[in-house]
Design a protein around this motif. Structure first.
Motif, PDB file in Angstrom:
ATOM      1  N   SER A  92       0.846  -1.210   0.000  1.00 15.67           N
ATOM      2  CA  SER A  92       0.000   0.000   0.000  1.00 15.67           C
ATOM      3  C   SER A  92       0.874   1.250   0.000  1.00 15.67           C
ATOM      4  O   SER A  92       1.677   1.450   0.906  1.00 15.67           O
ATOM      5  CB  SER A  92      -0.921  -0.004   1.222  1.00 15.67           C
ATOM      6  OG  SER A  92      -1.806  -1.104   1.173  1.00 15.67           O
ATOM      7  N   GLU A  94       0.303   5.398  -1.724  1.00 19.00           N
ATOM      8  CA  GLU A  94      -0.414   6.312  -2.608  1.00 19.00           C
ATOM      9  C   GLU A  94       0.528   7.392  -3.136  1.00 19.00           C
ATOM     10  O   GLU A  94       1.348   7.929  -2.398  1.00 19.00           O
ATOM     11  CB  GLU A  94      -1.572   6.965  -1.845  1.00 19.00           C
ATOM     12  CG  GLU A  94      -2.521   7.760  -2.726  1.00 19.00           C
ATOM     13  CD  GLU A  94      -3.759   8.224  -1.976  1.00 19.00           C
ATOM     14  OE1 GLU A  94      -4.537   8.994  -2.554  1.00 19.00           O
ATOM     15  OE2 GLU A  94      -3.926   7.814  -0.805  1.00 19.00           O
ATOM     16  N   GLY A  95       0.427   7.676  -4.436  1.00 17.16           N
ATOM     17  CA  GLY A  95       1.210   8.757  -5.018  1.00 17.16           C
ATOM     18  C   GLY A  95       2.403   8.317  -5.841  1.00 17.16           C
ATOM     19  O   GLY A  95       3.082   9.146  -6.430  1.00 17.16           O
ATOM     20  N   THR A  97       4.414   6.598  -9.052  1.00 16.17           N
ATOM     21  CA  THR A  97       4.209   6.463 -10.488  1.00 16.17           C
ATOM     22  C   THR A  97       5.191   5.428 -11.035  1.00 16.17           C
ATOM     23  O   THR A  97       6.247   5.180 -10.433  1.00 16.17           O
ATOM     24  CB  THR A  97       4.417   7.804 -11.217  1.00 16.17           C
ATOM     25  OG1 THR A  97       5.721   8.317 -10.906  1.00 16.17           O
ATOM     26  CG2 THR A  97       3.374   8.828 -10.799  1.00 16.17           C
ATOM     27  N   LYS A 143      -0.269   1.001  -9.171  1.00 14.07           N
ATOM     28  CA  LYS A 143      -1.660   1.443  -9.149  1.00 14.07           C
ATOM     29  C   LYS A 143      -1.745   2.763  -8.372  1.00 14.07           C
ATOM     30  O   LYS A 143      -0.798   3.149  -7.689  1.00 14.07           O
ATOM     31  CB  LYS A 143      -2.525   0.368  -8.485  1.00 14.07           C
ATOM     32  CG  LYS A 143      -2.583  -0.950  -9.245  1.00 14.07           C
ATOM     33  CD  LYS A 143      -3.536  -0.866 -10.411  1.00 14.07           C
ATOM     34  CE  LYS A 143      -3.783  -2.233 -11.029  1.00 14.07           C
ATOM     35  NZ  LYS A 143      -4.750  -2.157 -12.142  1.00 14.07           N
ATOM     36  N   PRO A 144      -2.888   3.464  -8.448  1.00 16.15           N
ATOM     37  CA  PRO A 144      -2.998   4.752  -7.738  1.00 16.15           C
ATOM     38  C   PRO A 144      -2.735   4.669  -6.242  1.00 16.15           C
ATOM     39  O   PRO A 144      -2.173   5.603  -5.658  1.00 16.15           O
ATOM     40  CB  PRO A 144      -4.451   5.171  -8.016  1.00 16.15           C
ATOM     41  CG  PRO A 144      -4.785   4.521  -9.319  1.00 16.15           C
ATOM     42  CD  PRO A 144      -4.075   3.204  -9.309  1.00 16.15           C
ATOM     43  N   LYS A 145      -3.117   3.552  -5.600  1.00 13.31           N
ATOM     44  CA  LYS A 145      -2.961   3.466  -4.150  1.00 13.31           C
ATOM     45  C   LYS A 145      -2.132   2.277  -3.684  1.00 13.31           C
ATOM     46  O   LYS A 145      -2.014   2.044  -2.479  1.00 13.31           O
ATOM     47  CB  LYS A 145      -4.340   3.412  -3.488  1.00 13.31           C
ATOM     48  CG  LYS A 145      -5.135   4.694  -3.649  1.00 13.31           C
ATOM     49  CD  LYS A 145      -6.424   4.644  -2.850  1.00 13.31           C
ATOM     50  CE  LYS A 145      -7.192   5.963  -2.985  1.00 13.31           C
ATOM     51  NZ  LYS A 145      -8.436   5.953  -2.179  1.00 13.31           N
ATOM     52  N   ARG A 146      -1.560   1.528  -4.617  1.00 12.96           N
ATOM     53  CA  ARG A 146      -0.730   0.397  -4.203  1.00 12.96           C
ATOM     54  C   ARG A 146       0.199  -0.042  -5.327  1.00 12.96           C
ATOM     55  O   ARG A 146       0.020   0.329  -6.491  1.00 12.96           O
ATOM     56  CB  ARG A 146      -1.593  -0.782  -3.748  1.00 12.96           C
ATOM     57  CG  ARG A 146      -2.442  -1.408  -4.844  1.00 12.96           C
ATOM     58  CD  ARG A 146      -3.200  -2.603  -4.300  1.00 12.96           C
ATOM     59  NE  ARG A 146      -4.033  -3.226  -5.316  1.00 12.96           N
ATOM     60  CZ  ARG A 146      -4.718  -4.354  -5.132  1.00 12.96           C
ATOM     61  NH1 ARG A 146      -4.675  -4.959  -3.961  1.00 12.96           N
ATOM     62  NH2 ARG A 146      -5.452  -4.858  -6.106  1.00 12.96           N
TER      63      ARG A 146
END
Length: 203
Positions: A92, A94-95, A97, A143-146
């Motif tokens: 997990s 977030e953020g 790329t 992914k956006p959050k993991r």
């Protein structure tokens, strides 16, 4: 310099209009031709310089990436599951790329690094996997959050554990400072006890 060249050409053309003798006219015509050629070359150079300046003004300024810090915060919270051919690790965060994530795969370990997430660097590593993987067939997906790590198993089968457990059975250490005579005395004591036992048995 360009203005002086233009003035010279203007004066030579005036002189050519006033000249009467053919030889003078030929000399003036040749000089005019040379100066006109020089004028044309100078004009092309000026155009090239102007075009280059326009390109510099309109070209986007390339932004150099900020230097990466060597400090990493360890990511310890994760989950994992497995299939017949692969193991998946879910982290997990977030953020992050895709271009800021790098993974170093080895047959028995992984090291994931995430750079510049809200000004911080993160790291997740498993120094000893439970079983071997195929580094070239493993991959990471952001992914956006993991972040999802997919590890290709070298051999099909159940892992049960993600990390390899250390063998808790250790060989008995030898005491280098022990008295070398103590072992001999112990053998003599055992032999004496055996002789006493045989003696009493005979009686």
């Amino acid at each position: 310099m360009a203005s002086e060249l233009a003035d010279d050409l203007l004066e030579l053309r005036q002189l050519l209009g006033e000249a009467k003798r053919p030889r003078i006219q030929a000399l003036l015509s040749n000089e005019i031709a040379v100066l006109e050629k020089q004028q044309s070359v100078d004009e092309e150079k000026l155009k090239a310089i102007a075009a280059e300046e326009r390109l510099k003004e309109t070209a986007p300024v390339e932004k150099k990436p900020a230097p990466r810090s060597d400090h990493y915060t360890s990511l310890s919270t994760f989950s994992w599951d497995e299939e017949t051919e692969k193991v998946k690790i879910y982290i997990s965060l977030e953020g992050a790329t895709q271009e800021k994530v790098s993974v170093h795969y080895q047959a028995d370990s992984i090291n994931l690094k995430i750079h510049d997430v809200n000004g911080k660097n993160y790291q997740f590593s498993v120094p000893k996997l439970a079983k071997k993987i195929v580094p070239s067939a493993s991959k990471v997906l952001v992914k956006p959050k993991r972040i999802i790590l997919t590890l290709k198993k070298a051999d099909f089968g159940t892992w049960y554990e993600l990390t390899k457990k250390e063998d808790k059975i250790k060989p008995k250490s030898l005491d280098k400072e022990a008295d070398p005579m103590s072992g001999l005395m112990g053998l003599m004591k055992v032999r004496r006890n055996m002789l006493q036992h045989n003696f009493y048995t005979i009686l």
